[in-house]
Motif scaffolding. Structure first.
Motif, PDB file in Angstrom:
ATOM      1  N   GLU B  64       5.609   4.041   5.803  1.00 15.73           N
ATOM      2  CA  GLU B  64       4.599   4.441   7.019  1.00 15.73           C
ATOM      3  C   GLU B  64       5.613   4.738   7.944  1.00 15.73           C
ATOM      4  O   GLU B  64       6.288   4.265   8.390  1.00 15.73           O
ATOM      5  CB  GLU B  64       4.024   3.003   7.692  1.00 15.73           C
ATOM      6  N   ALA B  65       5.275   6.221   8.657  1.00 14.99           N
ATOM      7  CA  ALA B  65       5.894   6.823   9.497  1.00 14.99           C
ATOM      8  C   ALA B  65       5.394   6.656  10.799  1.00 14.99           C
ATOM      9  O   ALA B  65       4.120   7.137  11.104  1.00 14.99           O
ATOM     10  CB  ALA B  65       6.475   8.197   9.115  1.00 14.99           C
ATOM     11  N   ASP B  70      10.033   3.680  11.239  1.00 14.89           N
ATOM     12  CA  ASP B  70       9.670   3.917   9.943  1.00 14.89           C
ATOM     13  C   ASP B  70       9.654   2.864   9.225  1.00 14.89           C
ATOM     14  O   ASP B  70      10.721   2.188   9.050  1.00 14.89           O
ATOM     15  CB  ASP B  70      10.429   5.185   9.416  1.00 14.89           C
ATOM     16  N   LEU B  71       8.624   2.511   8.452  1.00 13.50           N
ATOM     17  CA  LEU B  71       8.630   1.436   7.475  1.00 13.50           C
ATOM     18  C   LEU B  71       9.201   1.940   5.912  1.00 13.50           C
ATOM     19  O   LEU B  71       8.319   2.864   5.558  1.00 13.50           O
ATOM     20  CB  LEU B  71       7.207   0.899   7.442  1.00 13.50           C
ATOM     21  N   ILE B  72       9.842   1.287   5.398  1.00 15.61           N
ATOM     22  CA  ILE B  72      10.430   1.834   4.071  1.00 15.61           C
ATOM     23  C   ILE B  72      10.346   0.917   3.099  1.00 15.61           C
ATOM     24  O   ILE B  72      10.761  -0.421   3.181  1.00 15.61           O
ATOM     25  CB  ILE B  72      12.003   2.232   4.512  1.00 15.61           C
ATOM     26  N   LEU B  81      13.534  -0.857   7.758  1.00 17.69           N
ATOM     27  CA  LEU B  81      12.929  -0.427   8.977  1.00 17.69           C
ATOM     28  C   LEU B  81      13.923   0.863   9.583  1.00 17.69           C
ATOM     29  O   LEU B  81      15.242   0.257   9.512  1.00 17.69           O
ATOM     30  CB  LEU B  81      12.852  -1.515  10.080  1.00 17.69           C
ATOM     31  N   ILE B  82      13.450   1.953   9.850  1.00 12.17           N
ATOM     32  CA  ILE B  82      14.285   2.783  10.466  1.00 12.17           C
ATOM     33  C   ILE B  82      13.843   2.983  12.066  1.00 12.17           C
ATOM     34  O   ILE B  82      12.731   3.308  12.393  1.00 12.17           O
ATOM     35  CB  ILE B  82      14.394   3.988   9.670  1.00 12.17           C
ATOM     36  N   ILE B  83      14.909   2.827  12.867  1.00 14.81           N
ATOM     37  CA  ILE B  83      14.282   2.934  14.362  1.00 14.81           C
ATOM     38  C   ILE B  83      14.722   4.282  14.729  1.00 14.81           C
ATOM     39  O   ILE B  83      15.868   4.916  14.486  1.00 14.81           O
ATOM     40  CB  ILE B  83      15.164   1.889  15.296  1.00 14.81           C
ATOM     41  N   SER B  84      13.557   4.978  15.027  1.00 14.51           N
ATOM     42  CA  SER B  84      13.523   6.504  15.133  1.00 14.51           C
ATOM     43  C   SER B  84      14.564   7.081  16.404  1.00 14.51           C
ATOM     44  O   SER B  84      15.279   8.112  16.197  1.00 14.51           O
ATOM     45  CB  SER B  84      12.285   7.064  15.514  1.00 14.51           C
TER      46      SER B  84
END
Lengths: 261, 199, 245
Positions: B64-65, B70-72, B81-84
């Motif tokens: 899910e972006a 972003d959930l990976i 988790l990527i913190i944009s």
């Protein structure tokens, strides 16, 4: 997560060359195996694998009332369980629409081909045999329709016929075979972009735009079901029906060979 | 001496500090199938999960972006988790990415950094416990596969392997074979024979 | 059916004596999609067990922030018995067995390592002939070990009962139906803790004591079957391992 995740781009590139990730061409089945009689407690049973897809079909016969509209025949019922142990997306709980569709499509193939000779299942006024076909999905890797239809056919083809003596069902000892009419199997195709392919595995099935199942016996088309939101052209259906008659010869042979025929 | 042990087996009558073991009543017990080496005091799990450490490379699929995060899906107990705001790469659902484990937060979420989108190709899932064998000593095994098949391959410590181009069918076969035969001696030799087409 | 004599001259209907188990055969990873799985044939019982997870516990309200939750589903196939067609899915019996099985594994899985997660254990009885909960636990234990989910011990289970005033181990279906008592027990073999205990019927305190002893004794054979199944994939090489260092 499935063992293999394909990207759209990769899949389309391969299909346009007429090959698939697992090395098959578009109209080949995966390796198919049939093991008969795995569940001796059931009147009939068959475990079928299509690659990593594994389906166990079990047959039970009980004495019951005939259907009201067919008082001089036996009856049959098909159920399918997408067991939660078979895939991480399968849930516990009541049968999902997918499971109900699977059971009904397999049921129609068996029923329409008169695979079970139901006239011979009449016992006496108000009493006949009910045949229960249960499909147990033990591992999901695509194409449950054809693997389930083949498992059901193989299990029925080898099922025992219990006896009804003095008001009791006798399930063991010297028994005959369940009366069988025509042998029916199915072939299921998926449309991905402009390509049509037989027997999709789970990593391909995700990308399917449309799906069609065609069940047949030696002579006739017996049941069909189009699925998913995509569509087929009339010419494609003709082609696939023809393909099915060609492909189903081997499937029927496999079932017949389980009885040494 | 090395021995194959199973969950619950007592491996030492005294407490040892070793991953994949527990100490109960002063004795050390294994908790998974593994090989215990008494002299080296080491325990190699043969089946097991991936326990992330900062700095490790992973392969994931964007689940899910969202606007800020972003959930990976990294095929592990926890989501990546990527913190944009720390990342210049914009991601979309379904993208395959390569990224680095930055830290593990208190809730168990795995914070990832430096994502890079991998276009096309496919992802193979293997057992995380077999990844070290797939890489080989100083990456010799994986380099051999890349060299012979001319495929682009990226291996995540979480057990996801991205493959694109070249003889990707041969690369797939080799990787799956390493997974299945990782414990059988002489593996490097067999794989190189296979890649040379001598089998 | 009239009650049959279950023991004659020390022999049971299938020829076993009071302490003999039915043959047990286990294999690992028949379910390719699962994190780990196992298949057991225990007498005429045929059971497949598969484990998924650890994975995010869903729905979210089932999550425990401190440790993994264990979910268990035991069901019987509608074609599994020699009698009439059964109903698929869960009934009250299956719900209870699922619960006690879950509790067995809550005891041994290192749940603290996976807060917020769930570990799902599925037990599908494909053919039943008495003692399916015990065989199911024995099988699930192997599936968990095969998955690499850490456990402090590897439980096994078997039932002990009483017929014709004699304690008998590992009751089959007929014995289960006509015995005067049935007591399924699960044991953690390393610690010999009792991890599941159920009983119904009629037993003296001494029967209970001796019954538990019989189950602990039977562990030698049952854990051997579990261990052989788990080591089989590595077996051909365990000797070579020693040679190769």
């Amino acid at each position: 997560m499935n063992v293999t995740t394909l990207t759209d781009q990769y899949l389309r590139e391969r299909l346009s060359k007429g090959t698939r990730d697992d090395g098959r061409d578009l109209f080949s089945f995966r390796n198919i195996s049939i093991e008969i009689g795995k569940i001796p407690h059931a009147e009939g049973s068959a475990e079928v694998t299509f690659g990593n897809t594994k389906v166990l079909a079990g047959i039970k016969l009980d004495v019951g009332e005939p259907m009201r509209d067919k008082p001089d025949e036996g009856s049959m019922m098909t159920g399918a369980e997408l067991l939660p142990l078979a895939h991480h997306t399968f849930d516990s709980g009541p049968p999902s629409p997918d499971a109900v569709e699977l059971a009904r499509v397999v049921d129609r193939g068996i029923r329409a081909a008169n695979m079970i000779d139901v006239k011979k299942l009449f016992i006496e006024e108000g009493k006949s045999w009910n045949v229960f076909v249960d499909l147990y999905i033990l591992n999901y890797d695509g194409n449950l329709f054809d693997s389930s239809a083949l498992a059901a056919a193989a299990a029925l083809y080898n099922a025992r016929m219990p006896k009804y003596e003095e008001g009791k069902v006798v399930r063991e000892g010297e028994l005959g075979k369940l009366p069988i009419g025509n042998l029916s199997t199915s072939c299921t195709y998926a449309k991905i972009g402009n390509s049509i392919l037989l027997d999709t595995n789970a990593s391909e099935e995700i990308f399917a735009d449309a799906r069609i199942t065609i069940a047949n016996d030696e002579q006739f088309v017996r049941a069909m079901q189009k699925g998913l939101s995509g569509a087929f052209k009339a010419g494609e259906v003709d082609m696939l029906v023809e393909k099915t008659f060609e492909k189903s010869k081997d499937l029927r042979k496999m079932v017949q060979s389980t009885r040494g025929e | 001496m090395r021995r194959l042990v199973l969950p619950g087996d007592i491996i030492a009558e005294k407490p040892l500090r070793l991953d994949h073991t527990i100490v109960e009543e002063g004795k050390t017990c294994s908790t998974v199938i593994g090989i215990f080496d008494e002299e080296k005091n080491s325990f190699i799990p043969l089946e097991g999960l991936w326990y992330p450490t900062p700095g490790e490379k992973i392969i994931g699929i964007v689940e899910e972006a969202k606007l800020n995060t972003d959930l990976i899906d990294i095929n592990a107990p926890y989501k990546g988790l990527i913190i944009s705001k720390f990342s210049e790469t914009s991601l979309a659902g379904g993208d395959i990415i390569e990224a680095t484990v930055k830290e593990l937060d208190k809730t168990g979420t795995i914070i990832l950094s430096r994502p890079r989108v991998l276009f096309g190709g496919k992802v193979l899932v293997i057992k995380p416990s077999k990844v070290p064998r797939l890489l080989g000593k100083q990456d010799t095994m994986i380099r051999q596969i890349i060299e012979k098949t001319k495929s682009s391959i990226s291996v995540g410590m979480n057990g996801l392997v991205w493959i694109k181009g070249g003889d990707s069918d041969m690369a797939t076969k080799a990787i799956l074979r390493i997974q299945d035969e990782s414990h059988v001696p002489g593996l490097t030799e067999r794989i190189s024979q296979m890649l040379e087409g001598k089998e | 059916m009239e009650k049959p004599t279950l023991i004659t001259n020390g022999k049971r209907l299938d020829g076993r004596d009071q302490n003999t188990l039915r043959p047990i055969k286990i294999s690992v990873n028949p379910v390719k999609n699962a994190a780990g799985s196992a298949y057991i044939e225990w007498g005429n019982n045929k059971i497949v067990s598969a484990v998924y997870g650890p994975r995010e516990a869903l729905p979210k309200h089932t999550q425990d922030p401190d440790k993994a939750v264990i979910k268990c589903r035991y069901t019987m196939a509608p074609f599994s018995s020699l009698e009439e067609h059964g109903r698929p899915g869960m009934n009250r019996r299956a719900i209870e067995i699922s619960k006690v099985t879950k509790e067995v594994f809550e005891n041994v899985i290192l749940r603290d390592l996976f807060p917020g997660n769930e570990i799902s254990i599925f037990v599908e009885v494909l053919q039943s002939d008495g003692g399916t909960r015990a065989a199911g636990i024995t099988c699930a234990s192997v599936a968990l070990a095969a998955s690499g989910i850490p456990m402090r011990d590897m439980p096994y289970a078997v039932s002990v009962g009483k017929a014709e005033d004699t304690l008998i181990l590992d009751l089959d279906k007929i014995e289960d139906n006509y015995s005067s008592a049935d007591m399924p027990i699960a044991i953690n073999p390393r610690t010999q803790e009792i991890n599941l205990l159920q009983m119904d019927g009629e037993l003296t305190p001494d029967d209970v004591h001796r019954g538990i002893e019989m189950v602990i004794k039977a562990g030698e054979v049952i854990t051997k079957a579990q261990r052989e199944a788990l080591l089989a994939p590595y077996e051909m090489t365990s000797e070579k391992y020693k040679a190769s260092i």
